[in-house]
Design a protein around this motif. Structure first.
Motif, PDB file in Angstrom:
ATOM      1  N   ARG A 295       0.825  -1.214   0.000  1.00  0.00           N
ATOM      2  CA  ARG A 295       0.000   0.000   0.000  1.00  0.00           C
ATOM      3  C   ARG A 295       0.860   1.266   0.000  1.00  0.00           C
ATOM      4  O   ARG A 295       0.671   2.166  -0.829  1.00  0.00           O
ATOM      5  N   LEU A 299       1.455   4.281  -2.886  1.00  0.00           N
ATOM      6  CA  LEU A 299       1.121   5.665  -2.547  1.00  0.00           C
ATOM      7  C   LEU A 299       2.307   6.584  -2.809  1.00  0.00           C
ATOM      8  O   LEU A 299       2.152   7.672  -3.380  1.00  0.00           O
ATOM      9  N   GLY A 303       0.542   7.481  -5.845  1.00  0.00           N
ATOM     10  CA  GLY A 303      -0.594   8.125  -5.198  1.00  0.00           C
ATOM     11  C   GLY A 303      -0.326   9.562  -4.790  1.00  0.00           C
ATOM     12  O   GLY A 303      -1.109  10.466  -5.109  1.00  0.00           O
ATOM     13  N   THR A 319      -2.081   5.720  -7.859  1.00  0.00           N
ATOM     14  CA  THR A 319      -1.763   4.544  -7.054  1.00  0.00           C
ATOM     15  C   THR A 319      -1.807   3.281  -7.896  1.00  0.00           C
ATOM     16  O   THR A 319      -0.903   2.429  -7.824  1.00  0.00           O
TER      17      THR A 319
END
Length: 393
Positions: A295, A299, A303, A319
């Motif tokens: 994640r 990002l 992101g 992302t």
């Protein structure tokens, strides 16, 4: 006729790029003699992690960033596993490179440094002058505190106990948290996932071409359409399930080592996934059910730049663009060239989530239930199948 400034710059950039990422035939085979060099090239990254946990090191981190990034990329792309059966290691070391590049960028550009929850500066808790309690540090660690701090930051992915990990979904723990029962449950899980992965791998290798080191396509052109796509769907589902078991197996093994050998707390090792088969929307799948280990990587690489360019929509699209390039750039190391089928699939997940948002605003209901589950399965089992076509360029 003398070359133009553009030609001079292009030549210089190309030479610099090929110094770090040589053509496949110019890369250095990994042997017992050359194996230490990729590890040495990661030393600046560990030092960067150390600095990110020390106050007033912002300028030093910025200055260290270029050599850190060059070292990471060189470790991944200058050195190559030449044995065909080990080609997947080339893929793995380039995935690692992308993760550590994202970490290095975050360490360098986060001016205050990398903070744990409750800290106002590295090691300083709000309202206290004493050093912050190390959330994940074992009570009887065998390495010096400064090195443990650097290694902990370099290895954390979901950011448990760290500010950057706030908001990430953590699956509910189903194992007992007492050390011995926790280790017993984790060992059973490891053995189960190992056996299931081994079984599926043996079955997948029975399909011609698919299980060989050279690779192949899950689509057999000599078959008529219906059996062709039934077989491709079966292979696709088994492959995805194998990946799921593989994630769990490796995570279980690392958990066993961390808790039993390094005396880490069981609370630091919650489940890695949250029942992916039960997802009833793609939003739920990507945000909760699937693993959240990458994640922060996506990002940082896509992101945050996307949000700077186009707000929340740019953050969403950026992302998933980063996710697609993450997977494809690693595949490039396996000598197959670029085939952006994978990049396109992951990039399209952004518009898919936008469609789910539009559905909710128009109908007043979230995507969910058995219809939502069919929606998820259609995307994962049918829409993702083009990724099973091998690029031979």
């Amino acid at each position: 006729m003398s070359p133009s400034l553009y030609n001079e710059l292009y030549f210089a950039v190309h030479r610099a790029l090929r110094t770090v990422i040589p053509d496949l035939q110019d890369r250095i085979p990994i042997t017992w003699h050359t194996a230490p060099y990729p590890f040495i090239l990661y030393v600046p990254f560990i030092f960067m992690a150390y600095l990110a946990r020390r106050q007033d090191t912002y300028i030093v981190r910025l200055l260290l960033l270029p050599i850190t990034l060059c070292g990471i990329v060189a470790a991944a792309y200058r050195y190559v596993w030449t044995i065909p059966d080990l080609n997947v290691y080339n893929w793995g070391q380039c995935l690692l490179a992308a993760v550590t590049i994202a970490k290095s960028l975050e360490y360098a550009f986060t001016q205050v440094g990398m903070l744990k929850i409750g800290e106002i500066r590295p090691g300083l808790v709000k309202g206290k002058r004493s050093p912050a309690i190390q959330v994940n540090r074992p009570s009887h660690h065998t390495i010096t505190p400064w090195l443990y701090d650097a290694v902990e930051l370099a290895h954390t992915l979901r950011g448990l106990g760290w500010k950057f990990g706030q908001g990430v979904h953590i699956p509910k723990e189903t194992r007992p948290l007492e050390r011995i029962p926790f280790l017993s449950a984790t060992l059973r899980s490891f053995i189960t996932n190992f056996l299931l992965l081994d079984l599926l791998e043996c079955i997948i290798k029975l399909f011609p071409g698919v299980g060989s080191p050279i690779g192949g396509s899950i689509f057999y052109p000599n078959l008529s359409p219906i059996p062709r796509y039934l077989i491709s769907t079966l292979i696709h589902i088994m492959t995805g399930t194998s990946i799921l078991f593989g994630f769990k197996m490796v995570y279980d093994l690392i958990t066993l080592i961390a808790v039993s050998v390094l005396n880490s707390s069981p609370t630091c090792w919650p489940p890695v996934t949250d029942h992916p088969w039960t997802a009833d929307s793609m939003h739920a799948f990507w945000a909760r059910n699937w693993h959240q280990l990458l994640r922060q990587t996506f990002l940082v690489l896509g992101g945050y730049p996307g949000k700077w360019i186009a707000g929340d929509l740019g953050m969403l699209l950026g992302t998933f663009i980063a996710s697609g390039l993450f997977h494809e750039c690693a595949m490039y190391s396996m000598g197959r060239g670029f085939d952006h089928t994978v990049s396109i699939f992951f990039t399209l997940q952004g518009p898919v989530l936008v469609l789910e948002r539009v559905w909710r605003e128009v109908t007043g209901r979230r995507v969910g239930g058995w219809v939502g589950r069919l929606w998820v399965y259609s995307i994962l089992f049918l829409g993702a199948q083009p990724m099973g076509t091998l690029n031979h360029t």
